[in-house]
Design a protein around this motif. Structure first.
Motif, short mmCIF file in Angstrom:
data_model
loop_
_atom_site.label_atom_id
_atom_site.label_comp_id
_atom_site.label_asym_id
_atom_site.label_seq_id
_atom_site.Cartn_x
_atom_site.Cartn_y
_atom_site.Cartn_z
N GLU A 85 0.83 -1.20 0.00
CA GLU A 85 0.00 0.00 0.00
C GLU A 85 0.87 1.26 0.00
O GLU A 85 0.52 2.26 -0.62
CB GLU A 85 -0.94 0.01 1.21
N ASP A 86 2.01 1.21 0.72
CA ASP A 86 2.94 2.34 0.71
C ASP A 86 3.48 2.58 -0.70
O ASP A 86 3.61 3.72 -1.13
CB ASP A 86 4.12 2.10 1.66
N ALA A 138 1.99 1.78 -3.53
CA ALA A 138 0.90 2.32 -4.34
C ALA A 138 0.64 3.78 -4.01
O ALA A 138 0.42 4.60 -4.90
CB ALA A 138 -0.36 1.48 -4.15
N ALA A 139 0.67 4.11 -2.72
CA ALA A 139 0.40 5.49 -2.30
C ALA A 139 1.47 6.45 -2.79
O ALA A 139 1.19 7.61 -3.06
CB ALA A 139 0.28 5.57 -0.78
N ALA A 140 2.71 5.96 -2.90
CA ALA A 140 3.82 6.81 -3.35
C ALA A 140 3.92 6.83 -4.88
O ALA A 140 4.82 7.47 -5.42
CB ALA A 140 5.13 6.32 -2.75
N HIS A 141 3.02 6.12 -5.55
CA HIS A 141 3.06 6.02 -7.00
C HIS A 141 4.45 5.58 -7.45
O HIS A 141 5.01 6.11 -8.41
CB HIS A 141 2.67 7.33 -7.68
N ALA A 142 5.01 4.62 -6.70
CA ALA A 142 6.36 4.13 -6.98
C ALA A 142 6.32 3.17 -8.16
O ALA A 142 5.88 2.04 -8.04
CB ALA A 142 6.94 3.45 -5.75
N ASP A 143 6.76 3.64 -9.30
CA ASP A 143 6.81 2.82 -10.50
C ASP A 143 8.13 2.05 -10.47
O ASP A 143 9.15 2.53 -10.97
CB ASP A 143 6.73 3.72 -11.74
N ARG A 159 13.97 3.43 -3.47
CA ARG A 159 13.17 4.64 -3.65
C ARG A 159 12.53 5.12 -2.35
O ARG A 159 12.50 6.31 -2.07
CB ARG A 159 12.09 4.37 -4.69
N TYR A 193 5.91 -6.70 -7.96
CA TYR A 193 4.48 -7.03 -7.91
C TYR A 193 4.20 -8.26 -7.04
O TYR A 193 3.06 -8.49 -6.64
CB TYR A 193 3.90 -7.22 -9.32
#
Length: 138
Positions: A39-40, A42-47, A57, A102
């Motif tokens: 969730e962290d 996803a929340a940071a939009h870490a691609d 990152r 993933y």
């Protein structure tokens, strides 16, 4: 305005401005610096593509040297954290590059003291990054 009214207004103002850190579901709740969840990411939009990229990152201090270079019983002392995958020793920091991001449901960093308590002498001399995957266990 009487002193009693002043106290009531002051208490109401303090309570209205106070944060509610007791509920972990709140947006303003502090996050542990030793835990990194999917969730962290996803929340940071870490691609990111690999577990190493995610840690680099969002928790780069986990990749820094911790402790001193020492020789443990098997002579493989290191100043960098070891990697455990689903509770089993996996390798050194570069092994994080072999884990697709993933598949990761979370990371937890154990410092020297915590890793010794959790993993014993296998915990190494500089901490552990424990990676939990969302793959079914065998």
């Amino acid at each position: 305005m009487s002193v009693q009214h002043f106290y009531v207004v002051a208490v109401a103002a303090v309570l209205g401005c106070a944060s509610t850190g007791s509920n972990p579901g709140t947006a303003g709740a502090p996050r542990s610096s030793n835990i990194l969840t999917a969730e962290d990411l996803a929340a940071a939009h870490a691609d990111v593509m690999t577990a190493y990229d995610a840690v680099a990152r969002l928790r780069p201090n986990w990749l820094a040297p911790h402790g001193v270079m020492s020789a443990v019983a098997n002579g493989s002392g290191t100043e960098y954290a070891l990697v455990y995958l689903d509770g089993q020793r996996y390798g050194d920091l570069s092994s994080l590059r072999n884990i697709p991001a993933y598949q990761v449901s979370g990371f937890r960093y154990y410092d020297l003291t915590e890793s010794g308590a959790r993993f014993g002498i296998r915990g190494g001399s500089s901490g552990v990054i424990d990676v939990t995957t969302n793959l079914p266990s065998k």
